[in-house]
Scaffold this motif. Structure first.
Motif, PDB file in Angstrom:
ATOM      1  N   SER A 182       6.962   3.586   3.621  1.00  0.00           N
ATOM      2  CA  SER A 182       6.386   3.242   4.937  1.00  0.00           C
ATOM      3  C   SER A 182       6.694   4.499   5.925  1.00  0.00           C
ATOM      4  O   SER A 182       7.642   5.337   5.765  1.00  0.00           O
ATOM      5  N   VAL A 183       5.743   4.791   6.829  1.00  0.00           N
ATOM      6  CA  VAL A 183       6.103   5.809   7.609  1.00  0.00           C
ATOM      7  C   VAL A 183       5.780   5.146   9.233  1.00  0.00           C
ATOM      8  O   VAL A 183       5.239   3.953   9.296  1.00  0.00           O
ATOM      9  N   GLY A 192       2.192   0.669   9.078  1.00  0.00           N
ATOM     10  CA  GLY A 192       3.047   1.375   8.504  1.00  0.00           C
ATOM     11  C   GLY A 192       2.927   2.347   7.227  1.00  0.00           C
ATOM     12  O   GLY A 192       3.726   2.898   6.429  1.00  0.00           O
ATOM     13  N   VAL A 193       1.497   2.261   6.785  1.00  0.00           N
ATOM     14  CA  VAL A 193       1.229   2.750   5.450  1.00  0.00           C
ATOM     15  C   VAL A 193       0.988   4.324   5.522  1.00  0.00           C
ATOM     16  O   VAL A 193       0.546   4.669   6.588  1.00  0.00           O
ATOM     17  N   ASN A 202       0.488  12.147   6.543  1.00  0.00           N
ATOM     18  CA  ASN A 202       1.509  11.321   7.157  1.00  0.00           C
ATOM     19  C   ASN A 202       2.246  10.753   6.044  1.00  0.00           C
ATOM     20  O   ASN A 202       1.871   9.588   5.513  1.00  0.00           O
ATOM     21  N   LEU A 203       3.139  11.416   5.562  1.00  0.00           N
ATOM     22  CA  LEU A 203       4.042  11.039   4.325  1.00  0.00           C
ATOM     23  C   LEU A 203       5.451  10.990   4.671  1.00  0.00           C
ATOM     24  O   LEU A 203       5.824  11.464   5.642  1.00  0.00           O
ATOM     25  N   HIS A 257       0.893  -1.024  -0.113  1.00  0.00           N
ATOM     26  CA  HIS A 257      -0.016  -0.034  -0.079  1.00  0.00           C
ATOM     27  C   HIS A 257       0.986   1.350   0.061  1.00  0.00           C
ATOM     28  O   HIS A 257       1.901   1.530   0.817  1.00  0.00           O
ATOM     29  N   ALA A 258       0.661   2.072  -0.879  1.00  0.00           N
ATOM     30  CA  ALA A 258       1.319   3.640  -1.023  1.00  0.00           C
ATOM     31  C   ALA A 258       0.635   4.489   0.118  1.00  0.00           C
ATOM     32  O   ALA A 258       1.471   4.922   0.931  1.00  0.00           O
ATOM     33  N   THR A 259      -0.626   4.604  -0.045  1.00  0.00           N
ATOM     34  CA  THR A 259      -1.570   5.238   1.162  1.00  0.00           C
ATOM     35  C   THR A 259      -2.742   4.724   1.400  1.00  0.00           C
ATOM     36  O   THR A 259      -3.264   3.868   0.851  1.00  0.00           O
TER      37      THR A 259
END
Length: 464
Positions: free
Chosen positions: A459-460, A404-405, A363-364, A344-346
């Motif tokens: 990931s974030v 973490g997406v 949240n990028l 998943h990107a976002t």
């Protein structure tokens, strides 16, 4: 102008100069993004989805036959809109159903009250229970009550919820419903009634789920309409003992099937990640779930269709209409479990009605900081500002975000949302078509920027 005002103006100018020097010109809006955004202001497909779902299905309580009909309806609708890979991912969940629900004050001033059971409420005997009412003006007052002090009594908990643009009052006053019944049960109460978690003065109660932890037996729990709660408080202020008869006969009907409905706009680059968007398909059983959340699934699907009709995006857009959100977020949890290995990107969801979007937050990762900057300029013409917070809002996408997406939130105004939230008044006439179209335009712009962003979106750190 006086000397004092001149001096003040010069001082302000001196302070502003360094700030002005630090300003960076915002990135220009891609003309293709602007064209998609502006065309979406004439969108009618979102209204069509809301109207169809609320008319042809109506209430969609999780785990019921009505929710199953909604899934069938959704598959047909999404296929007709042109989405690919449309399918249902079923799962099993425990089901709670409403029964009879009445209340009346027997003394000192006999009168009937309007209320609705809270999800997961325990049941009274068929003939009801009669007990003394102990009034707590706030949830904190209930917390402060001594252990055992409510034995054999009905607790009442009030609140002073007010409308706020960001909906923060729900978090502040919601615990009276979320966990208040469990607290009352632990202190010996035989039942609890609360002032509805709402900002209206209609004689409609607001339902919603409450939670009883393992080891705490569920007690009968209900929400009074705001006018009835205020009436009860006026009676209590007379200083005379109050007795109430309460009948609540909900029941648990075992484990049944729910499911998530999934559709996609396939991207050109399978390694770029999936842009996850959606809302929840189920609703409470009092209204037709127009604002909560037919509007959310409609907004996100309508925006995704606009991107699809413009040509294939770089990233796959996955539209998910989650099941069983209202009764515990089962759909979101099941999705995250089933798709934990997907890249998943976002992730973003729409689940706050259909009023105008006024703010967005992200949240990028640092590598994708420019994506947020482009969103800022793309959304500004719609009256949407960038907020200082970290994105990560939503029951359904929460489990995926915790993997973490990256997240992007598009925040609607909450000034009117809690007037009808979880009430019989949650019907299509509460939706402003113009505001609905502004939502579609905002989501279209967001998807146009994010799904086609050349940057890597990795990931974030989870916001929770």
């Amino acid at each position: 102008m006086t000397t004092r005002f001149i001096a003040a103006a010069l001082a302000a100018s001196a302070l502003a100069s360094p700030l002005l020097a630090q300003q960076v010109a915002p990135p220009p809006v891609d003309p293709a993004v602007a064209a998609l955004r502006d065309a979406a202001l004439a969108d009618n497909s979102a209204w069509d989805i809301v109207e169809g779902l609320t008319t042809e299905v109506g209430q969609r309580m999780a785990g019921t036959e009505a929710e199953a009909r909604a899934r069938t309806w959704s598959v047909a609708k999404l296929k007709a809109m042109g989405f690919q890979n449309v399918h249902i991912e079923p799962y099993r969940m425990p089901v709670w159903e409403r029964g009879a629900e009445t209340a009346e004050i027997l003394a000192p001033f006999p009168q009937k009250l309007t209320l609705a059971a809270l999800g997961n409420s325990g049941a009274t005997p068929a003939g009801g229970i009669t007990a003394e009412v102990v009034v707590f003006p706030t949830y904190n007052d209930l917390l402060a009550a001594p252990a055992g002090s409510l034995a054999g009594r009905i607790a009442y908990v009030g609140n002073a919820m007010q409308p706020t643009q960001d909906g923060s009052s729900y978090g502040a006053f919601g615990p009276a419903r979320f966990v208040g019944p469990a607290v009352a049960a632990q202190k010996g109460a035989v039942a609890i009634v609360i002032r509805s978690i709402g900002t209206d003065h209609h004689r409609f109660p607001h339902t919603g789920t409450t939670t009883f932890p393992e080891g705490v037996k569920p007690i009968p729990a209900a929400a009074l309409s705001v006018p009835d709660a205020e009436q009860l408080e006026r009676i209590a202020a007379r200083g005379k003992p109050m007795r109430m008869k309460l009948v609540l006969t909900p029941r648990r009907t075992g484990v049944r099937e729910s499911g998530n409905v999934i559709a996609e706009v396939p991207g050109t680059d399978p390694n770029a990640g999936i842009v996850l968007v959606g809302g929840h398909l189920d609703s409470w059983d009092l209204g037709t779930g127009a604002i909560d959340d037919a509007s959310g699934i409609a907004i996100t699907a309508a925006a995704a269709k606009r991107i699809m009709d413009a040509g294939r995006p770089r990233r796959t857009i996955r539209v998910v209409w989650f099941g069983a959100e209202e009764v515990g977020g089962f759909g979101g949890a099941e999705y995250a479990k089933a798709h934990a290995q997907d890249r998943h990107a976002t992730a973003s969801e729409s689940d706050f009605g259909a009023d105008r979007i006024w703010r967005f937050e992200v949240n990028l990762p640092d590598s994708a900081r420019a994506v947020g900057d482009r969103l800022q300029t793309a959304l500004a013409p719609l009256g949407i500002v960038r907020g200082p917070g970290v994105a990560g809002d939503g029951t359904d996408i929460g489990p995926t975000l915790r993997l973490g997406v990256a997240g992007i939130d598009l925040n609607q105004s909450g000034q009117q949302y809690f007037d009808t939230h979880h009430t019989p008044d949650d019907t299509i006439d509460r939706i402003d078509p113009q505001a609905l179209r502004q939502n579609v335009a905002a989501w279209t712009a967001m998807l146009a920027v994010v799904a086609n962003a050349p940057e890597e979106i990795g990931s974030v750190k989870s916001p929770r």
